[in-house]
Design an enzyme around this catalytic site. Structure first.
Site, mmCIF file in Angstrom:
data_model
loop_
_atom_site.group_PDB
_atom_site.id
_atom_site.type_symbol
_atom_site.label_atom_id
_atom_site.label_comp_id
_atom_site.label_asym_id
_atom_site.label_seq_id
_atom_site.Cartn_x
_atom_site.Cartn_y
_atom_site.Cartn_z
ATOM 1 N N GLU A 256 40.155 40.202 31.058
ATOM 2 C CA GLU A 256 40.531 39.695 32.379
ATOM 3 C C GLU A 256 41.013 38.241 32.350
ATOM 4 O O GLU A 256 41.393 37.699 33.382
ATOM 5 C CB GLU A 256 39.363 39.839 33.356
ATOM 6 C CG GLU A 256 38.899 41.280 33.542
ATOM 7 C CD GLU A 256 39.925 42.191 34.205
ATOM 8 O OE1 GLU A 256 41.022 41.728 34.567
ATOM 9 O OE2 GLU A 256 39.620 43.377 34.378
ATOM 10 N N TYR B 214 37.712 47.891 40.264
ATOM 11 C CA TYR B 214 38.481 48.379 41.411
ATOM 12 C C TYR B 214 39.910 48.759 41.041
ATOM 13 O O TYR B 214 40.662 49.230 41.885
ATOM 14 C CB TYR B 214 38.524 47.296 42.500
ATOM 15 C CG TYR B 214 39.072 45.987 41.978
ATOM 16 C CD1 TYR B 214 40.444 45.770 41.888
ATOM 17 C CD2 TYR B 214 38.221 44.987 41.532
ATOM 18 C CE1 TYR B 214 40.952 44.596 41.370
ATOM 19 C CE2 TYR B 214 38.713 43.807 41.025
ATOM 20 C CZ TYR B 214 40.077 43.609 40.946
ATOM 21 O OH TYR B 214 40.572 42.442 40.428
ATOM 22 N N GLY B 215 40.310 48.535 39.794
ATOM 23 C CA GLY B 215 41.710 48.752 39.419
ATOM 24 C C GLY B 215 41.858 49.464 38.097
ATOM 25 O O GLY B 215 41.387 50.583 37.920
ATOM 26 N N THR B 216 42.494 48.804 37.149
ATOM 27 C CA THR B 216 42.866 49.462 35.891
ATOM 28 C C THR B 216 41.683 49.758 34.978
ATOM 29 O O THR B 216 41.845 50.475 33.993
ATOM 30 C CB THR B 216 43.908 48.632 35.116
ATOM 31 O OG1 THR B 216 43.332 47.368 34.760
ATOM 32 C CG2 THR B 216 45.168 48.432 35.947
ATOM 33 N N LEU B 217 40.505 49.252 35.294
ATOM 34 C CA LEU B 217 39.310 49.575 34.508
ATOM 35 C C LEU B 217 38.634 50.856 34.991
ATOM 36 O O LEU B 217 37.747 51.381 34.325
ATOM 37 C CB LEU B 217 38.309 48.419 34.538
ATOM 38 C CG LEU B 217 38.661 47.238 33.625
ATOM 39 C CD1 LEU B 217 37.867 46.000 34.013
ATOM 40 C CD2 LEU B 217 38.406 47.596 32.171
#
Length: 191
Positions: free
Chosen positions: A94, A18-21
């Site tokens: 993570e 949902y973000g930087t990936l």
């Protein structure tokens, strides 16, 4: 499902990013490497079935908070990754063993073709269970308290707008741990 399909399924994990990936963001290179090595496969755009808070913390790092019913339906990308080496690499990124994030189940909905376009091209919606990296429970409530009442404190999609001001890990002060950065972020008033 046959025995062979069950065996393949056991060797793969479904991970919701949902973000930087996500494609176009700073940590997507890890998934790109895994896809090139045959350890990951992009499955499409999905959104959470339940509303969940998605907020930014220190350095504009995104955090999904495990508070079902709060926030919004979060949009992201779903990947199938090998459950051995690739999952270990993602857990390391993570910080699951260091209390940064927790990998927990999430229920998702998306088009059967995974394009997430929402158009009326005959796609039926499919529900899938996956896992996502949530903010660790040790600081998640503080992150929610800091963001819930702010204008645009939480959002449904981490975009370039939310990422504006994101600081890469290598460019953050190295004398502090990630959890130290979070504690400092939470200790300062938002007023």
């Amino acid at each position: 499902m046959g025995a062979e399909e069950e065996e393949v399924e056991k060797k793969h994990a479904l991970i919701f990013t949902y973000g930087t990936l996500k494609k176009g963001f700073s940590n997507h290179g890890l998934l790109q490497e895994m896809m090139e090595a045959g350890e990951a496969k992009y499955l499409g755009v999905y959104r959470t079935v339940e509303k969940l808070p998605l907020v930014c913390g220190p350095y504009r790092v995104p955090f999904l908070l495990n508070f079902p019913g709060s926030g919004d339906h979060v949009l992201g990308e779903l990947y199938s990754i090998s459950a051995d080496r690739a999952l270990i690499r993602m857990d390391d990124l993570e910080g699951t063993s260091r209390g940064h994030y927790e990998r927990l189940p999430v229920k998702l909905v998306g088009d059967e073709d995974g394009d997430g376009d929402g158009d009326d091209d005959g796609d039926r919606e499919v529900i899938r269970w996956a896992e996502a990296y949530y903010a660790h429970r040790s600081y998640a409530e503080g992150m929610w308290e800091r963001n819930r009442d702010k204008e645009e404190g939480y959002f449904s999609n981490y975009t370039d707008k939310q990422a504006k001001g994101y600081v890469h890990r290598k460019d953050r002060p190295q004398h502090l741990s990630f959890l130290d950065h979070i504690r400092l972020f939470l200790s300062f008033s938002t007023d």
